[in-house]
Enzyme design. Structure first.
Site, PDB file in Angstrom:
ATOM      1  N   GLY A  38       0.803  -1.113   0.091  1.00  0.00           N
ATOM      2  CA  GLY A  38       0.008  -0.226   0.118  1.00  0.00           C
ATOM      3  C   GLY A  38       0.856   1.142  -0.143  1.00  0.00           C
ATOM      4  O   GLY A  38       1.835   1.076  -0.571  1.00  0.00           O
ATOM      5  N   CYS A  39       0.496   2.455   0.523  1.00  0.00           N
ATOM      6  CA  CYS A  39       1.160   3.565   0.789  1.00  0.00           C
ATOM      7  C   CYS A  39       2.430   3.429   1.251  1.00  0.00           C
ATOM      8  O   CYS A  39       2.614   2.821   2.309  1.00  0.00           O
ATOM      9  CB  CYS A  39       0.165   4.542   1.382  1.00  0.00           C
ATOM     10  SG  CYS A  39       1.326   6.129   1.427  1.00  0.00           S
TER      11      CYS A  39
END
Length: 407
Positions: A38-39
């Protein structure tokens, strides 16, 4: 190990283990792995708190080859194929790869596709990408282990790193520069990781097999024809405490065509052995001798029925990695169909395939790696059993045994 020369073999495995650890300990002080969760701001900050991590860099991995060195805006807004990724440089003597991966999985939802937290898009897919082919078995084993612990299908991408480009300086150590910045990783996890001792997450894959029992029926690959009669059953016994019967003779077939066939030898196995799982090799000898597929199917049915009726446990068939044989390919297809049918027959005893043949990542290994792991297209070396087959078998069989015990 039950069977002939069991103490000699266990001692030989123990010596191999000591020699392997002596050769590797302290030699490799830094390795690389690439993790997409993810981020990348939160993933980097989390990993920076883990003992044994030497350096991290955020960037973009495994994207279009015709778009080198993309910008953050390009990756976020377009169809680039890249995913936000953290390059991790770590000390394997402090932080083994299996521990690093287990701790990484603590901060992702492995069942989500193209999404983590509030971030949605192909650039937020999860992935584990190796810089070294020798890390692929541990990655694969870790994902098998993760699947065993997860409801729903694990969707983590894995394989070799194809490309990686660092993000701009503003994105490096973002949460150190912006403590109040966006992060999908819970604050509690950020605090917890700084207290973790990697040793607590460093057990070999399959450590949960201790005191479980297994029967291995096979030919040269199960026997260890290219490694002095030592194969993954011995390593599982030594590393994980698995109690085993190994019934393996090189050059033998599934089809019952003599006293050394699988079926003939299977009937001689001690029937009161309390097996938690029965493991059978899909022999390559039936393919090389071009035995009729109908006869092979009949032999597989006989072995499956005997294992279920006699030992009342799950059954695992395993296939060989790819080699040039249309006959063996047909056998794998036949086995797949048989297993699908068997799992619908209402017996309550599941049947599994550990399928090396159709594993796309292992089918693309370089010749250099194959030379280290395989004596020829069919037979693993000692290093192959220890570094490739044993961790994968350990993770896979642990899942099978735990599922069986929970019923």
């Amino acid at each position: 190990m039950y069977g002939k020369n069991r103490y000699d073999k266990i001692f030989a495995v123990y010596l191999q283990k000591i020699l392997y650890e002596t050769r590797t300990k302290g030699v490799i002080m830094a390795k690389e792995i690439y993790l997409a969760g993810g981020c990348y701001w939160g993933v980097q900050h989390y990993l920076d708190g883990l003992k044994g991590v030497k350096e991290t860099t955020v960037g973009f991995a495994n994207g279009r080859k015709d778009l080198p060195d993309p910008t953050y805006e390009q990756v976020r807004g377009g169809d680039t194929g890249y995913t936000e990724t953290v390059k991790v440089v770590y000390d394997p003597s402090v932080l083994p790869l299996r521990a690093l991966l287990r701790l990484f999985y603590q901060i992702i939802d492995p069942t989500l596709v193209d999404r983590q937290g509030a971030d949605v898009g192909h650039n937020y897919r999860t992935g584990v990408y190796a810089a070294d082919e020798f890390d692929l078995p541990d990655i694969y084993a870790s994902l098998i282990e993760l699947q065993n612990q997860t409801q729903g299908k694990v969707a983590v991408e894995w394989g070799m790193l194809q490309n990686f480009y660092p993000a701009g300086e503003a994105h490096q150590k973002y949460l150190e520069k912006n403590p109040a910045g966006y992060c999908h990783v819970p604050v509690g996890k950020m605090q917890w990781i700084r207290t973790v001792d990697p040793k607590d997450y460093s057990d070999p894959f399959g450590a949960g097999l201790r005191s479980s029992s297994a029967i291995f029926l096979g030919s040269s690959v199960t026997y260890g024809a290219a490694s002095g009669g030592i194969a993954f059953p011995e390593f599982l016994c030594m590393n994980d405490g698995l109690i085993t019967i190994k019934e393996a003779v090189s050059g033998t077939t599934l089809v019952d065509n003599g006293p050394d066939s699988y079926i003939a030898r299977m009937k001689k196995i001690y029937r009161e052995f309390p097996a938690d799982v029965f493991v059978c090799q899909l022999s390559t000898n039936d393919a090389t001798r071009k035995l009729p597929l109908a006869d092979i199917r009949s032999a597989l049915e006989t072995i499956l029925a005997f294992a279920r009726d006699t030992f009342h446990c799950p059954v695992v068939f395993y296939t060989n990695p790819r080699f040039d044989s249309k006959e063996y390919a047909a056998m794998v297809d036949c086995l797949t169909q048989l297993v699908e049918e068997a799992n619908k027959d209402g017996s309550g005893l599941p049947v599994y395939i550990l399928d090396f043949w159709n594993n796309e990542v292992f089918s693309k290994l370089s010749q250099q790696t194959l030379k280290a792991w395989m004596a020829d297209p069919i037979h693993p070396t000692m290093a192959g059993y220890q570094g490739w087959w044993t961790p994968v078998f350990g993770a896979f069989l642990e899942g099978v045994v735990k599922k069986g015990a929970s019923k």
